[in-house]
Design an enzyme around this catalytic site. Structure first.
Site, short mmCIF file in Angstrom:
data_model
loop_
_atom_site.label_atom_id
_atom_site.label_comp_id
_atom_site.label_asym_id
_atom_site.label_seq_id
_atom_site.Cartn_x
_atom_site.Cartn_y
_atom_site.Cartn_z
N LYS A 75 8.73 9.91 -9.25
CA LYS A 75 7.71 10.87 -9.69
C LYS A 75 8.28 12.28 -9.65
O LYS A 75 9.04 12.63 -8.74
CB LYS A 75 6.50 10.74 -8.76
CG LYS A 75 5.27 11.53 -9.16
CD LYS A 75 4.14 11.20 -8.18
CE LYS A 75 2.85 11.90 -8.54
NZ LYS A 75 1.76 11.51 -7.60
N SER A 161 -2.30 10.30 -9.79
CA SER A 161 -1.44 11.23 -10.52
C SER A 161 -0.07 10.64 -10.84
O SER A 161 0.69 11.23 -11.60
CB SER A 161 -1.27 12.51 -9.70
OG SER A 161 -0.64 12.24 -8.45
N SER A 185 -3.45 8.20 -5.73
CA SER A 185 -2.52 8.45 -6.83
C SER A 185 -1.45 7.39 -7.04
O SER A 185 -0.78 7.39 -8.06
CB SER A 185 -1.85 9.82 -6.65
OG SER A 185 -2.77 10.84 -6.93
#
Length: 465
Positions: A75, A161, A185
């Protein structure tokens, strides 16, 4: 569904394939129409070199490392030495490159993984929907059945996310998606993309080298294709061994909380959840529906303050004052709420959370885990929550309203576990004709081993042929 990491590792060890061959297959999937938007920074040459090194070591008679040279994604929130950590934002684009890897990245590399690229994310990790106005949003992809989620001409949100992390794993471009989980997330995008996501107890994996959202709630976790892969990755990230148990499902006592986790479920989620409970009961699991009044106390506890706005505002205060116009307006609005919270309310929240956790742990002491739908809804259509484009003010306002409604729903179940300082695993429980649905197994802090072992038994029982 493509092979998981564990099976591919065995094939490499037996000489049936190689790390280099698997990396090439991952690169092909990463560049496919379904996988392309998952990437913020794609680095296939680095992955090729790392895989080649593992293959060379194996030919020389050296042991095959745990990750066997297979590809993992990171990420955009994590530091990678020599790269700028943008956290899905344009605001950090001119920051200096990181001088060293975040510990989580370093541990996956030390475990023999090949880093294939940095993935798309919600700006500064502040939403469970997955959209980002600065970069194209990847559409959800069903990793369980390897197909587009919903109609091809009506893409669905990937969840956030850790949006790109989920799509990278679901499409087969990576075997592991390294992500973070502050309110869901890791688990939300895992559920909406039909894969596995594990959020361990926050203290188990260091968060250094990441852009923070909430220093209280932030957790490093991973998205994978199977529970056994989730166990392997957790062992590497947490630097500990998960002790396996052969205890059958009948040995586990499981709770299902009626309110609010069985309320206002959409039809697909409700059907998949009830079918899953029936399968588990048939396999011998003790499943009891319970009321949990202490859970209702969360509304009052967070009436004046939430951790994420307050703690993110502390980090963003100077940046947002100077460059607020460059932020995603939806993200900026949530960060700025932190400026309005008085210090006493934040301090009361800290103390109140400790007391609430103690009451929750007491209420759940007789159960090994709680079962719930990971999210109460399936992935919404991307068009319904797309970022404003300025062409139609009324449409932009409608999309914003729908975005915040959907975001609250997607976070409704997962955020409970973060407030509990607990651990949770989501795994797919839908059939090929359904949109992806996640089943979440969760428990208070430091029950990670129990949740992961239970996850193996549940995964076995829910295999839908």
């Amino acid at each position: 569904m493509p092979h998981d990491l564990t099976s591919l590792r065995l094939s490499i060890w037996r000489g049936h394939t190689s790390a280099a061959e698997q990396v090439e297959r991952s690169i092909e999937r990463a560049l496919s129409p379904a996988g392309r938007a998952a990437w913020m920074h794609f680095t296939p040459e680095r992955a090729r070199a790392q895989a080649a090194s593992v293959d060379a070591d194996l030919r020389a008679g050296r042991p095959l490392p745990p990750l066997a040279g297979l590809p993992f994604s990171v990420k955009d929130l994590f530091d990678v030495a020599g790269e700028v950590t943008r956290a899905g934002s344009r605001v950090l684009a001119d920051e200096p490159p990181a001088t060293q890897h975040a510990p989580a990245v370093a541990r996956l590399l030390a475990g023999g993984g090949s880093l294939i690229g940095r993935t798309h994310m919600v700006e500064f990790a502040f939403s469970g929907v997955g959209t980002n106005p600065h970069y194209p949003t990847p559409a959800a992809f069903d990793g369980r059945w390897h197909q587009t989620v919903g109609a091809p001409d009506e893409p669905r949100v990937p969840g956030g996310s850790s949006s790109g992390a989920a799509v990278s794993v679901a499409t087969g471009a990576a075997l592991i998606g390294l992500g973070s989980d502050t309110g869901g997330s890791v688990r939300i995008p895992a559920a909406l993309n039909g894969i596995v996501g594990f959020k361990g107890t926050a203290r188990c994996v260091p968060t250094e080298g990441t852009v923070p959202l909430s220093i209280t709630l932030d957790t490093v976790g991973a998205l994978t294709r199977s529970v056994r892969d989730a166990i392997l990755v957790h062992e590497l990230l947490a630097a500990r061994t998960v002790t396996r148990t052969a205890a059958p499902l009948a040995a586990w006592r499981l709770a299902v909380v009626r309110h609010p986790m069985l309320e206002a479920l959409d039809e697909t989620v409700g059907r998949a959840f009830e079918r899953s409970l029936a399968r588990l009961r048939q396999a011998g699991a003790q499943v009891e529906e319970i009321d949990l009044p202490v859970l209702d106390e969360l509304t009052e506890l967070t009436a004046r303050a939430h951790f994420s706005p307050v703690e993110s505002y502390a980090w963003h205060r100077e940046r947002i004052a100077k460059r607020g116009a460059e932020y995603d307006p939806r993200v900026a609005a949530r960060i700025l709420r932190g400026a309005e919270v008085p210090a006493y309310a934040y301090i009361e929240l800290i103390a109140g959370r400790r007391r609430w956790i103690a009451r929750m742990e007491a209420a759940l002491r007789d159960y090994d885990a709680v079962l719930s739908p990971t999210t109460p809804i399936v992935a919404p259509r991307l068009a319904d929550v797309a970022p404003a484009d300025g062409r139609d003010a009324a449409l932009d306002a409608a999309r914003d309203a729908e975005f915040f409604r959907v975001n609250a729903l997607l976070l409704r179940h997962t955020s409970v576990v973060n407030m509990l300082d607990g651990c949770a695993l989501t795994l797919p429980c839908h059939t090929p004709d359904e949109l992806p649905v996640g089943l979440m197994l969760w428990a208070p802090a430091m029950r990670d081993e129990a949740i992961l072992n239970l996850g193996l038994r549940v995964e076995e029982s829910l295999q839908i042929k």
